[in-house]
Design an enzyme around this catalytic site. Structure first.
Site, short mmCIF file in Angstrom:
data_model
loop_
_atom_site.label_atom_id
_atom_site.label_comp_id
_atom_site.label_asym_id
_atom_site.label_seq_id
_atom_site.Cartn_x
_atom_site.Cartn_y
_atom_site.Cartn_z
N CYS A 41 0.98 -1.38 -0.12
CA CYS A 41 0.02 0.11 0.09
C CYS A 41 0.75 1.35 0.14
CB CYS A 41 -0.94 0.10 1.11
SG CYS A 41 -2.09 -1.32 1.03
N CYS B 285 -1.16 -6.36 -17.57
CA CYS B 285 -2.59 -6.87 -16.80
C CYS B 285 -3.43 -5.39 -16.68
CB CYS B 285 -2.36 -7.34 -15.53
SG CYS B 285 -1.77 -6.56 -14.15
#
Length: 381
Positions: free
Chosen positions: A193, A336
């Site tokens: 994060c 992706c």
């Protein structure tokens, strides 16, 4: 996982959980099962915070929290167990205090330690259900392997930027996490994060789903996420589902497992791995389009909705067993949606000995933003 409880509800319980008692699917017997249950949270961060709060509020009798980190001010954007006064305190201790303030009738156990193979058996043995909210791949795989070996139900979730995923494992009834992702990338290779950022409310959604799954398992109601990877795209506000089955060659739950004891994964220096994996920006990839092999590691449904010209589709869950389809002669670029799955694929390929590997930073979302605004990126599914 429905089991008979050996506890009864007090008059205070009947008042506190009256909304549960009004549900025919839960009622008194279901609430007694919750009161008798013991749930362990591996990680008390973004995912563990909402899961812990709702499990405590729901009346789970014993909640264990394992986390050896301390509260940082940057945690407060998403880790709702803590407040400003918690900064600097051990998370396990601060979590215990907050949860007891919410529900003083339950038992809280804080494990302010790092989960390792040396202590996982002793800790897990005390609990009925395990929730994995860790952001470290080594801990995630250790948790999965231990739950399979010790026959403990596991609810796992993960988050990245604006996307989340969740799945449930029940011994003998469902495939495990390794069936979906047989090998972890090098520890630290996929951004956490702090590095990639995360929408503050995202872990709230996924952590609450984990709590829901745990309650369903304990009470014995509903349909758990068995053999189903639930995906959530916060930007598109869409849920998707990817079905998968048990792998006969799974190292821990397969027909001939090679993992028989919980073990710490070998630490692989991410700097060494990353030295072999090129990071390409969308502009750099555009300049190389006719000179590289592009492997799109999204799901088949995402790929069929839109993909770059010449790209081939190998879902990240299939990368390890389809490495023979990855070019050895030219630079292979994994792509992706946002970059998380392609980093995982890059790590798997690099660890397998493929040297000419690259990764599209920012994924196809970055491509649409910097190169082709008309390119529509399919939601996770």
């Amino acid at each position: 996982m429905s089991t008979l409880s050996s506890v009864s509800l007090s008059p205070a319980d009947l008042a506190r959980y009256s909304r549960h008692l009004a549900l025919r699917e839960i009622g008194v017997r279901g609430q007694e099962k919750l009161k008798a249950a013991k749930v362990l949270l591996v990680g008390a961060g973004g995912l563990g915070s909402p899961a812990a709060l709702y499990l405590a509020a729901s009346g789970v009798g014993t909640i264990g929290v394992i986390d050896n980190d301390r509260v940082d001010v940057s945690n407060l954007q998403r880790q709702v167990l803590y407040d400003t006064q918690s900064v600097g305190r051990p998370k396990a201790d601060a979590a215990k205090e907050r949860l007891l303030a919410l529900n003083p009738e339950i038992e809280l156990v804080s494990h302010a330690v790092e989960l390792r193979a040396a202590n996982v058996r002793e800790i897990f043995a005390r609990y009925d259900v395990v929730l994995d909210g860790t952001d470290r791949f080594n801990t995630r795989y250790l948790t999965n392997d231990a739950c399979v070996i010790l026959r403990k139900p596991l609810v796992s979730a993960a988050i990245h930027r604006f996307e989340g995923q969740a799945m449930t494992y029940v011994p003998g009834e469902a495939p495990c996490y390794r069936c979906l992702f047989p090998e972890p990338p090098a520890d630290g290779l996929v951004p956490n994060c702090a590095e990639a950022g995360v929408l503050g409310v995202l872990p709230g959604v996924m952590g609450t789903i984990q709590a829901t799954e745990a309650i369903k398992l304990i009470v014995g109601i509903g349909e758990p996420l068995l053999g189903r990877l639930l995906t959530y795209d916060a930007l598109a506000m869409r849920f998707g589902e990817f079905r998968f089955t048990r792998r006969a060659d799974c190292a821990v739950c397969g027909d001939h497992p090679t993992i028989h004891q919980p073990a710490d994964l070998a630490e692989i220096c991410s700097a060494e791995v990353m030295a072999q994996v090129r990071r390409l920006s969308p502009l750099e990839l555009q300049a190389l389009l006719d000179k590289v092999a592009i492997v799109d590691v999204r799901s088949p449904s995402e790929f069929s909705a839109s993909h770059l010209p010449g790209a081939v589709n190998i879902p990240v869950s299939d990368i390890e067993r389809r490495l023979d389809q990855v070019s050895r002669d030219q630079l292979t670029v994994f792509i992706c949606r946002s970059g998380a799955r392609s980093l995982t694929a890059s790590a798997i390929a690099t660890r397998a000995g493929l040297a000419n590997i690259a990764h599209l930073e920012g994924g196809l979302l970055g491509w649409a933003q910097e190169i082709d605004a008309s390119f529509v990126v399919a939601p996770v599914g």
